[in-house]
Scaffold this active site. Structure first.
Site, PDB file in Angstrom:
ATOM      1  N   GLY A  26     -26.526  11.873 -14.154  1.00  0.00           N
ATOM      2  CA  GLY A  26     -27.400  12.559 -13.210  1.00  0.00           C
ATOM      3  C   GLY A  26     -26.659  13.680 -12.520  1.00  0.00           C
ATOM      4  O   GLY A  26     -25.579  14.103 -12.954  1.00  0.00           O
ATOM      5  N   PHE A  31     -25.073  13.535  -9.877  1.00  0.00           N
ATOM      6  CA  PHE A  31     -23.821  13.041  -9.309  1.00  0.00           C
ATOM      7  C   PHE A  31     -22.686  13.074 -10.325  1.00  0.00           C
ATOM      8  O   PHE A  31     -21.518  13.101  -9.972  1.00  0.00           O
ATOM      9  CB  PHE A  31     -24.004  11.592  -8.842  1.00  0.00           C
ATOM     10  CG  PHE A  31     -24.375  10.640  -9.948  1.00  0.00           C
ATOM     11  CD1 PHE A  31     -23.409  10.055 -10.737  1.00  0.00           C
ATOM     12  CD2 PHE A  31     -25.703  10.356 -10.207  1.00  0.00           C
ATOM     13  CE1 PHE A  31     -23.745   9.187 -11.764  1.00  0.00           C
ATOM     14  CE2 PHE A  31     -26.058   9.495 -11.223  1.00  0.00           C
ATOM     15  CZ  PHE A  31     -25.080   8.903 -12.006  1.00  0.00           C
ATOM     16  N   GLY A  32     -22.997  13.000 -11.623  1.00  0.00           N
ATOM     17  CA  GLY A  32     -21.988  12.877 -12.663  1.00  0.00           C
ATOM     18  C   GLY A  32     -22.425  11.872 -13.706  1.00  0.00           C
ATOM     19  O   GLY A  32     -23.584  11.846 -14.103  1.00  0.00           O
ATOM     20  N   GLY A  54     -25.218   5.982 -17.685  1.00  0.00           N
ATOM     21  CA  GLY A  54     -26.136   6.744 -16.849  1.00  0.00           C
ATOM     22  C   GLY A  54     -25.573   8.130 -16.589  1.00  0.00           C
ATOM     23  O   GLY A  54     -24.364   8.355 -16.710  1.00  0.00           O
ATOM     24  N   ASP A  99     -31.941   4.948   0.193  1.00  0.00           N
ATOM     25  CA  ASP A  99     -32.536   5.262  -1.112  1.00  0.00           C
ATOM     26  C   ASP A  99     -32.783   3.984  -1.915  1.00  0.00           C
ATOM     27  O   ASP A  99     -32.419   3.893  -3.094  1.00  0.00           O
ATOM     28  CB  ASP A  99     -31.643   6.223  -1.905  1.00  0.00           C
ATOM     29  CG  ASP A  99     -32.382   6.854  -3.092  1.00  0.00           C
ATOM     30  OD1 ASP A  99     -33.627   6.904  -3.058  1.00  0.00           O
ATOM     31  OD2 ASP A  99     -31.708   7.293  -4.040  1.00  0.00           O
ATOM     32  N   LYS A 110     -17.865   5.128 -12.478  1.00  0.00           N
ATOM     33  CA  LYS A 110     -18.716   6.219 -11.999  1.00  0.00           C
ATOM     34  C   LYS A 110     -17.837   7.429 -11.744  1.00  0.00           C
ATOM     35  O   LYS A 110     -16.902   7.368 -10.947  1.00  0.00           O
ATOM     36  CB  LYS A 110     -19.451   5.794 -10.722  1.00  0.00           C
ATOM     37  CG  LYS A 110     -20.575   6.723 -10.307  1.00  0.00           C
ATOM     38  CD  LYS A 110     -21.436   6.097  -9.218  1.00  0.00           C
ATOM     39  CE  LYS A 110     -22.655   6.942  -8.913  1.00  0.00           C
ATOM     40  NZ  LYS A 110     -23.529   6.310  -7.875  1.00  0.00           N
TER      41      LYS A 110
END
Length: 331
Positions: free
Chosen positions: A24, A26-27, A22, A135, A44
Site C-alpha cells: 500500500g 505505507f510500503g 500486502g 482506523d 513491514k
C-alpha cells in the site's frame, strides 16, 4: 546500540518469500523465515522516500503493548536498506479476506459475535494504555495462522494516538479536523471534523461488525472522491447516509447486541469511557458452549495461503473442533 545490531543481524538472516503479503501507500509487508528458529515472521517495510511516515509510531505502540491479549507481539524494529523495517510474528488472514471468501460474502452471526468479543478485548487493552486506534476495520483484524489456537489480533497502529496527556487528562475536543481513517467505517463525528476519542473506535467496530454479518453497508456504493476537490462532497454524502441509517435499520433481523452496540456507541460523550465488559458479555451470550467458526474444518470456507490476506502463510489445519473460552476484559 546493541538492539540496533541485533535488528540488523536478524534482518540479514531472514529468508524472504518472493510474494508480498500486502502492499500500500505505507510500503510492503513481506513473509520471511528465520534461519535460526525456522519461525515465519511478517516484515513491514517503509521506504525512506515516503512522506507520511507511520512505521516508527506503529513500532513504538506494538513494543509498548507487546504480549497483551489480542495485540501483536513485537520482535524487532530499525533501519533496513533505504528505509525502516518492523518484524512481527506472522498472523493469518484478515476478517475482510475471510468475508470475501465466505458464502454470499458475509459471515455467520456466531462468527461475528466471536469477532466482537475478541476485538472488544483488544480495544480495551489499547484504551487502557491511553491510546486510540483511529482506523479499526475488518482489514485490520487478523486471526491466528492455521494450526494455532483461535485468536484475533488488532493490527496497524500507524495512526494510533494518545487520548490522554502526560498528566492523565483527556485531550480537548477540537473541531475542523481532516477525516482520518477509512470513510466506510468512520464515525459520524469524524466526518464532521471532530477530534477523535475512544467513542470513535467503538463506532468503527460497530460498523465493522454489521458489515461482516450483513455483507455490506448502505453507503458502500456511493461514488468515491477521485480528486481532493471531491472529498468534501463524497464524505458529506456518506455522512448523510450514516445519519439516515439508524441502528434499527442496520441491525434489522439481527440479534439485539448488534443494534444496541451501535446505538450505545453513537450516544457516547467525547470523554466517556465505553462499557467494554458489558458488550463483551452481551456478545458472548450469543455464543453456544461449543461452536465452529466459518473458516474452520466443519465449514466449507477454504483457508489456504493463496487466499490468506495480508498476514497469512501456508499451513495445515487441525481436523478437530476447537473451543473458545470467553473472558471479560480485565478491570
Amino acid at each position: 546500540m546493541a538492539e540496533h545490531r541485533e535488528h540488523l543481524a536478524l534482518m540479514s538472516s531472514l529468508i524472504f518469500a518472493t510474494q508480498a503479503l500486502g502492499e500500500g501507500a505505507f510500503g510492503k509487508v513481506l513473509l520471511a523465515q528465520r534461519r535460526d528458529t525456522g519461525e515465519y515472521v511478517a516484515v513491514k517495510l517503509e521506504a525512506g522516500h515516503i512522506k507520511a511516515k507511520q512505521l516508527a509510531i506503529e513500532a513504538s505502540v506494538i513494543k509498548a503493548l507487546s504480549g497483551r491479549r489480542n495485540l501483536p507481539t513485537f520482535i524487532s524494529f530499525g533501519p533496513w536498506k533505504d528505509g525502516l523495517a518492523l518484524v512481527m510474528p506472522r498472523l493469518g488472514p484478515s476478517m475482510e479476506t475471510l468475508r470475501q471468501m465466505a458464502s454470499r460474502h458475509r459471515l455467520s452471526v456466531t462468527t461475528v459475535a466471536w469477532v466482537a468479543v475478541e476485538a472488544l478485548q483488544a480495544i480495551y487493552q489499547l484504551h487502557k494504555a491511553g491510546l486510540m486506534h483511529r482506523d479499526i476495520k475488518p482489514d485490520n483484524m487478523l486471526i491466528n495462522p492455521p494450526g494455532q489456537p483461535r485468536g484475533l489480533f488488532l493490527i496497524d497502529f500507524g495512526m494510533a494516538k494518545q487520548f490522554v496527556d502526560d498528566r492523565g487528562a483527556h485531550i480537548p475536543w477540537i473541531n475542523g479536523k481532516s477525516l482520518l481513517g477509512t470513510p466506510r467505517f468512520a464515525s459520524p463525528w469524524t466526518h464532521q471534523g471532530q477530534q477523535q476519542s475512544r467513542r470513535d473506535d467503538m463506532v468503527c467496530l460497530a460498523y465493522s461488525l454489521l458489515y461482516l454479518v450483513n455483507g455490506s453497508l448502505p453507503w458502500q456504493g456511493m461514488p468515491p472522491a477521485h480528486r481532493r476537490a471531491d472529498e468534501h462532497d463524497a464524505n458529506t454524502g456518506i455522512l448523510r447516509e450514516k445519519l439516515r441509517c439508524t441502528a434499527e435499520i442496520l441491525g434489522k433481523d439481527l440479534p439485539h447486541p448488534f443494534r444496541d452496540f451501535l446505538s450505545a456507541s453513537l450516544h457516547l460523550e467525547f470523554e466517556e469511557k465505553p462499557e467494554y465488559n458489558r458488550w463483551i458479555r452481551r456478545f458472548a451470550r450469543l455464543l453456544p458452549d461449543r461452536f465452529v467458526l466459518d473458516w474452520e474444518p466443519d465449514h466449507v470456507l477454504p483457508l489456504t495461503a493463496a487466499g490468506a490476506g495480508t498476514g497469512a502463510g501456508a499451513g495445515r489445519r487441525s481436523s478437530r473442533r476447537r473451543e473458545i473460552r470467553v473472558g471479560a476484559a480485565d478491570t
